[in-house]
Scaffold this active site. Structure first.
Site, mmCIF file in Angstrom:
data_model
loop_
_atom_site.group_PDB
_atom_site.id
_atom_site.type_symbol
_atom_site.label_atom_id
_atom_site.label_comp_id
_atom_site.label_asym_id
_atom_site.label_seq_id
_atom_site.Cartn_x
_atom_site.Cartn_y
_atom_site.Cartn_z
ATOM 1 N N LYS A 282 -3.523 -7.138 -30.508
ATOM 2 C CA LYS A 282 -4.722 -6.712 -31.222
ATOM 3 C C LYS A 282 -4.505 -6.349 -32.694
ATOM 4 O O LYS A 282 -4.181 -5.207 -33.018
ATOM 5 C CB LYS A 282 -5.366 -5.544 -30.480
ATOM 6 C CG LYS A 282 -5.812 -5.937 -29.080
ATOM 7 C CD LYS A 282 -6.389 -4.787 -28.299
ATOM 8 C CE LYS A 282 -6.758 -5.242 -26.880
ATOM 9 N NZ LYS A 282 -7.232 -4.143 -26.034
ATOM 10 N N ASP B 213 -14.926 -13.487 -21.101
ATOM 11 C CA ASP B 213 -14.357 -12.355 -20.369
ATOM 12 C C ASP B 213 -15.525 -11.553 -19.799
ATOM 13 O O ASP B 213 -16.342 -11.007 -20.541
ATOM 14 C CB ASP B 213 -13.527 -11.502 -21.336
ATOM 15 C CG ASP B 213 -12.947 -10.248 -20.691
ATOM 16 O OD1 ASP B 213 -13.321 -9.928 -19.541
ATOM 17 O OD2 ASP B 213 -12.135 -9.575 -21.346
#
Length: 360
Positions: free
Chosen positions: A162, A223
């Site tokens: 991330k 997702d």
């Protein structure tokens, strides 16, 4: 290719209250448990043996799917006593695999809806001689994901968790949650403790000089970790934007399960699903939403991009947008519920109790 591991042990915390009584892979999407779509797509790609790595509410999987024969599969179930993470779960089921040391084993995360060409991923794995191959997809904003840069041949160069600054965004390719492992690599994962493939297994393999191959496939990928994403995924399945051989009906604006009842003047659009035994009353308008079995939408209610739990009830003239109503909950008449609201299982909201506008 004959076998796969499906990781279905997560608690689905981000999806609560949908997952209070139901594990995330068993929440209905387009009329059947989401896991059914994954199993059907794996079968269509030539897989015949799948081991389900279960943990949270593990007892509900086998009674529903049994030995898998109804789907043309042989299913086995392994339950973690304590959560082991993605890598630990893979290692925990290794004893049920039948593949030889150099044969490929497919691995799927149980919360990804994808149009991945499964056969192409396996072919890439075998043609490149990789130890592990990863499905990669491109996203416009990769800050919420782990980045996976590759060289011109697709070989993985690094795993970057991330990124926080623009300088750290060196690629728009992310780990899409489907892998092919050489069988022998699975045995190198430490047993009996939590292991993350993303944070430990893959970086360690790369550091040891293993060949990790990426294959970019950006057809459809979602997702389903949040309620909004789950509702959207279900609608995309109904409308045919996301592929699945398991949708129980024709693609289109709506999917009405056989024992559901819908009033003649009710309007269903945007990939709405009305589950078994549910009822949508006269004058109601439902768009892009999932109405789970036994739920009731009362007259003139308006439900948009929302998920209404099993046996829940939405009162007359109530307006719901981007809402989640848990199993057995009751939203009284003349309420307004907006984006992000979650009504817990069996809760009761009195008539006219929640509004975002004047009562005039």
């Amino acid at each position: 290719m004959t076998e796969a591991i499906l990781l279905v042990g997560g608690k689905g915390t981000r999806l609560r209250p949908l997952t209070v009584h139901t594990p995330k892979p068993m929440v209905p999407a387009a009329g059947v448990p989401f896991l059914t779509h994954q199993l059907a797509r794996a079968r269509a790609a030539g897989v015949d043996h799948i081991v389900l790595a279960t943990s949270y509410l593990a007892e509900v999987f086998e009674p529903h799917f049994g030995d898998g024969s109804a789907l043309g599969l042989h299913l086995e179930y392994v339950t973690e006593k304590e959560p082991l993470g993605t890598g630990g779960a893979i290692r925990n089921v290794a004893g049920r695999l039948r593949s030889g040391p150099d044969e490929p084993v497919l691995i799927f995360n149980g919360d990804i809806l994808t149009g991945l060409d499964i056969r192409a991923l396996v072919d890439t794995h075998e043609s490149t001689g990789a130890d592990v191959s990863l499905h990669l997809t491109k996203v416009t904003d990769p800050r919420a994901y782990g980045l996976v840069p590759t060289d011109e041949t697709g070989r993985v160069l690094a795993f970057l968790e991330k990124p926080q600054t623009p300088e750290e965004i060196v690629t728009d390719q992310i780990n899409a949650g489907a892998y092919v492992f050489r069988r022998s690599v699975i045995d190198t994962i430490p047993a009996g403790r939590p292991v993350s493939v993303e944070r430990e297994t893959f970086p360690d393999l790369l550091a040891a000089g293993a060949h990790l191959q990426g294959m970019v496939d950006s057809t459809y990928w979602l997702d389903l970790g949040t309620p909004a994403a789950f509702v959207r995924g279900s609608a995309d399945l109904v409308m045919g934007r996301a592929p699945s051989p398991a949708v129980p009906g024709r693609r289109g604006d709506r999917l009405i399960l056989p024992t559901a009842r819908v009033a003649p003047d009710a309007k269903l659009t945007g990939g709405t699903v009305v589950g078994e035994g549910a009822f949508v009353a006269e004058g109601a308008r439902v768009c892009g939403s999932t109405i789970l079995p036994g739920a009731v939408i009362e007259p003139d209610a308006v439900v948009t991009d929302s998920l209404i739990g099993s046996r829940a009830r939405v009162g007359e003239r109530s307006v719901l947008t981007g809402a989640v109503v848990g199993d057995g909950a009751v939203v009284g008449a003349d309420n307004e519920l907006r984006d992000g609201v979650r009504v817990w299982c069996d809760a009761r909201i009195p008539a006219g109790a929640v509004r975002f506008s004047s009562d005039q």
